[in-house]
Write a protein that holds these residues in place. Structure first.
Motif, mmCIF file in Angstrom:
data_model
loop_
_atom_site.group_PDB
_atom_site.id
_atom_site.type_symbol
_atom_site.label_atom_id
_atom_site.label_comp_id
_atom_site.label_asym_id
_atom_site.label_seq_id
_atom_site.Cartn_x
_atom_site.Cartn_y
_atom_site.Cartn_z
ATOM 1 N N ARG A 142 0.843 -1.202 0.000
ATOM 2 C CA ARG A 142 0.000 0.000 0.000
ATOM 3 C C ARG A 142 0.875 1.247 0.000
ATOM 4 N NH1 ARG A 142 -5.205 -0.794 2.882
ATOM 5 N NH2 ARG A 142 -5.489 -3.041 2.827
ATOM 6 N N ARG A 143 0.357 2.327 -0.504
ATOM 7 C CA ARG A 143 1.084 3.589 -0.462
ATOM 8 C C ARG A 143 1.310 3.983 0.996
ATOM 9 N NH1 ARG A 143 0.961 7.250 -4.409
ATOM 10 N NH2 ARG A 143 0.584 8.875 -2.879
ATOM 11 N N SER A 144 2.452 4.621 1.279
ATOM 12 C CA SER A 144 2.762 4.935 2.673
ATOM 13 C C SER A 144 1.763 5.950 3.242
ATOM 14 C CB SER A 144 4.194 5.450 2.803
ATOM 15 O OG SER A 144 4.401 6.472 1.863
ATOM 16 N N SER A 145 1.268 6.861 2.418
ATOM 17 C CA SER A 145 0.166 7.709 2.892
ATOM 18 C C SER A 145 -0.990 7.589 1.903
ATOM 19 C CB SER A 145 0.618 9.158 3.045
ATOM 20 O OG SER A 145 1.045 9.653 1.807
ATOM 21 N N PRO A 146 -2.161 7.220 2.406
ATOM 22 C CA PRO A 146 -3.297 7.007 1.497
ATOM 23 C C PRO A 146 -3.696 8.312 0.795
ATOM 24 C CG PRO A 146 -3.823 6.326 3.760
ATOM 25 C CD PRO A 146 -2.519 7.028 3.805
ATOM 26 N N SER A 154 -11.713 3.400 -10.206
ATOM 27 C CA SER A 154 -10.263 3.205 -10.323
ATOM 28 C C SER A 154 -9.931 1.721 -10.184
ATOM 29 C CB SER A 154 -9.524 3.966 -9.215
ATOM 30 O OG SER A 154 -9.508 5.340 -9.472
ATOM 31 N N VAL A 155 -9.021 1.249 -11.035
ATOM 32 C CA VAL A 155 -8.488 -0.110 -10.906
ATOM 33 C C VAL A 155 -7.156 0.027 -10.180
ATOM 34 C CG1 VAL A 155 -7.665 -2.153 -12.144
ATOM 35 C CG2 VAL A 155 -9.601 -0.827 -13.054
ATOM 36 N N ALA A 156 -7.032 -0.642 -9.052
ATOM 37 C CA ALA A 156 -5.839 -0.445 -8.228
ATOM 38 C C ALA A 156 -5.427 -1.754 -7.580
ATOM 39 C CB ALA A 156 -6.133 0.602 -7.158
ATOM 40 N N GLY A 171 -8.114 6.202 -0.217
ATOM 41 C CA GLY A 171 -7.603 4.840 -0.356
ATOM 42 C C GLY A 171 -6.119 4.808 -0.573
ATOM 43 N N GLY A 172 -5.510 3.692 -0.188
ATOM 44 C CA GLY A 172 -4.055 3.611 -0.226
ATOM 45 C C GLY A 172 -3.497 2.661 -1.268
ATOM 46 N N TRP A 173 -4.339 2.242 -2.220
ATOM 47 C CA TRP A 173 -3.849 1.287 -3.213
ATOM 48 C C TRP A 173 -3.226 2.024 -4.402
ATOM 49 C CZ3 TRP A 173 -6.794 -3.936 -3.660
ATOM 50 C CH2 TRP A 173 -7.081 -4.421 -2.373
ATOM 51 N N ASN A 174 -2.423 1.289 -5.168
ATOM 52 C CA ASN A 174 -1.714 1.867 -6.313
ATOM 53 C C ASN A 174 -2.630 1.856 -7.539
ATOM 54 O OD1 ASN A 174 1.074 1.910 -4.959
ATOM 55 N ND2 ASN A 174 0.384 -0.206 -4.687
ATOM 56 N N ILE A 175 -2.919 3.051 -8.055
ATOM 57 C CA ILE A 175 -3.948 3.169 -9.097
ATOM 58 C C ILE A 175 -3.347 3.047 -10.492
ATOM 59 C CG2 ILE A 175 -5.872 4.574 -9.925
ATOM 60 C CD1 ILE A 175 -5.566 6.175 -7.246
#
Lengths: 231, 284
Positions: A142-146, A154-156, A171-175
């Motif tokens: 996950r990204r260090s800061s959401p 978004s697809v992440a 959200g903290g996922w990579n988009i």
């Protein structure tokens, strides 16, 4: 036959049933069976090998539930589908992902499209489903800061799981990008199309294709058909 | 009913929806079900009928057709056409009547029930507003909420006049990951401060750090009443709009009464948990 199951009473109305080593597809099938066989069950949720049953009449069905699981084995009628999901690779994190993985954006897109993903269940937000199958070559934590704002659809991915955000949220996922399809419709019953056990494939579209498909989706009377092939 | 001025957080709520946890759709419903059901019962309604839920500060509402209303929950002064009104009783309403609320003197949630219940739109079996199902999180100025005009008085004219219980003790039971609390006896007589409040959950801060056992918890199923322990040592009492899955240890659990009680606890107030054997809850 019988499976190794452990019953755990959480509250007067909540029972968790641990089923070790079972797949999401099988859990999904068992949850459906429970709902159709026990009318007094209000809700069934499954996650990480645990099925949780909600019923205001739990005491009355405990012994029946026990025999239900006694007679269960790991076979089931497979009715899982493969869905083809268009994605416009316009994600806020695409550059970041490529840089982190030491690859070009084209390579990232290629890896993403090559894999088949498996839906494993809903959680987090209404209509938000997790999928497994993210290859190591693509995966990131996950990204260090959401992000405070992740665009709808978004697809992440993060931590080996892929997902599609049904709404704008934090959200903290990579988009990676955006799909023109809306996977949750509260005005429909059921409000979702994808079920746990289904397979997902992604294919690339550009901005103009995105706009066309968005319009088609909104007006379509057969969304399952749109999802059944590359459009 | 016309919303002439919206309150701080006005929503329509009934007793919520079941059957949709599998799609991660929360139950929702009255935060303080006891107060909302009281208002409905006084009017002779089904206790689960849809009501207006106001939070801390109510608004101004105009009624376009005759009906009867009842106000209950957190004590909040109000006027009917400028004249002071009483809560927990049946109030006859004529066309063009206006009810204006001020601030709640204590507690959080105040309910306005209308004879026959509000007839707002239904999503997935319930009228309870949730942003992801309705696209909005609250009522706003200019909204109109339908109800059926009624001009014959409810049979049940005398209500239960008891007010909301603002109790500072709340019963809790061991949750599935109770053993993440290293010294559960710490909870005894421990003052806890309500640190944050919304429809998803109520954050509670212990006055001393709760000793934890290190453990990695897989995401698991949660529901209203579950109390999570966060890495920073806060407790979160999950409430009506909570998610269906969570990653924090579910150290405690409260019951329906506890949920209703804590719903009315304002930010900054203190409560105590009364840790009780789960067998008492399960009735074994």
């Amino acid at each position: 036959m019988g499976l190794k199951v452990r019953f755990h009473r959480v509250s007067p109305e909540v029972l968790s049933i641990e089923l070790e080593g079972t797949s999401a597809a099988w859990l999904s099938y068992v949850a459906e069976q429970l709902e159709s066989q026990f009318s007094s069950i209000q809700d069934v949720v499954f996650l990480n090998g645990v099925i949780t049953v909600f019923s205001t009449e739990l005491n009355l069905i405990l012994s029946e539930l026990a025999s239900f699981f006694d007679s269960m084995d790991e076979t089931y009628e497979s009715s899982f589908r493969t869905w083809y999901i268009p994605i416009w690779y316009n994600g806020l994190d695409l550059q970041f992902i490529a840089k982190k993985k030491g690859m070009s954006i084209d390579q990232i897109k290629e890896i993403h499209q090559k894999e088949e993903y498996t839906a494993i269940g809903y959680g987090f937000l209404p209509g938000f489903f997790y999928s497994s199958g993210v290859p190591e070559s693509l995966d990131l934590p996950r990204r260090s800061s959401p992000r405070t704002r992740v665009p709808a659809q978004s697809v992440a991915f993060a931590a080996a799981q892929m997902a599609i955000y049904p709404f704008e949220t934090s959200g903290g996922w990579n988009i990676l990008g955006t799909t023109p399809y809306q996977f949750f419709d509260p005005n429909k019953n059921p409000p979702v199309i994808v079920k746990a056990g289904d397979r997902l494939r992604f294919y690339e579209i550009d901005e103009s294709h995105f706009k066309v498909l968005q319009l088609i989706w909104e007006t379509s009377s057969d969304r399952e058909k749109l999802l059944s092939h590359v459009c | 009913m016309f919303v002439k001025r919206a309150g701080l957080l006005d929503t329509i709520q009934d007793s919520g929806r079941t059957g949709f946890f599998k799609y991660a759709v929360p139950r929702s419903g009255f935060m303080d079900a006891q107060s909302a059901k009281r208002a409905n019962t006084i009017l002779g309604n089904d206790p689960n009928d849809a009501v207006l839920e106001m939070s801390i500060q109510g608004g101004i509402y105009r009624f376009d057709s005759p009906t009867f209303v009842c106000i209950s929950g957190a004590p909040m002064k109000f006027t009917l056409n400028g004249i002071h009104g009483e809560s927990n009783c049946v109030i006859p309403i004529q066309p063009d009547d206006e009810i204006e609320f001020s601030q709640a003197s204590e507690g959080v949630y105040t309910y306005l029930a209308v004879k026959g219940g509000f007839r707002s739109s239904i999503r997935m079996g319930s009228r309870s507003m949730h942003p992801s199902l309705f696209g909005v999180s609250r009522l706003k100025e200019g909204d109109v909420i339908e109800y059926l005009p009624i001009d014959t008085a409810p049979n049940k004219m005398v209500g239960n006049t008891s007010d909301v219980s603002l109790c500072s003790k709340m019963v809790v039971y061991p949750g599935p990951e109770f053993n993440c609390l290293k010294t559960p006896e710490q909870l005894r007589d421990l003052p806890l401060k309500v640190a944050g409040h919304n429809r998803m959950g109520i954050r509670v801060l212990p006055s001393t750090y709760l000793h934890r056992r290190h453990s990695t918890i897989k995401s698991s199923v949660v529901f209203p009443g579950i109390v999570q322990l966060t890495p920073s040592g806060e407790l979160i009492v999950l409430h009506r709009d909570c998610q269906v899955t969570g990653g924090y240890p579910r150290v405690l659990l409260t019951n329906e009464e506890g949920l209703n009680q804590i719903a009315q606890m304002r930010q900054g107030s203190t409560i105590q948990f009364e840790l009780t054997d789960l067998s008492n809850y399960l009735g074994e």
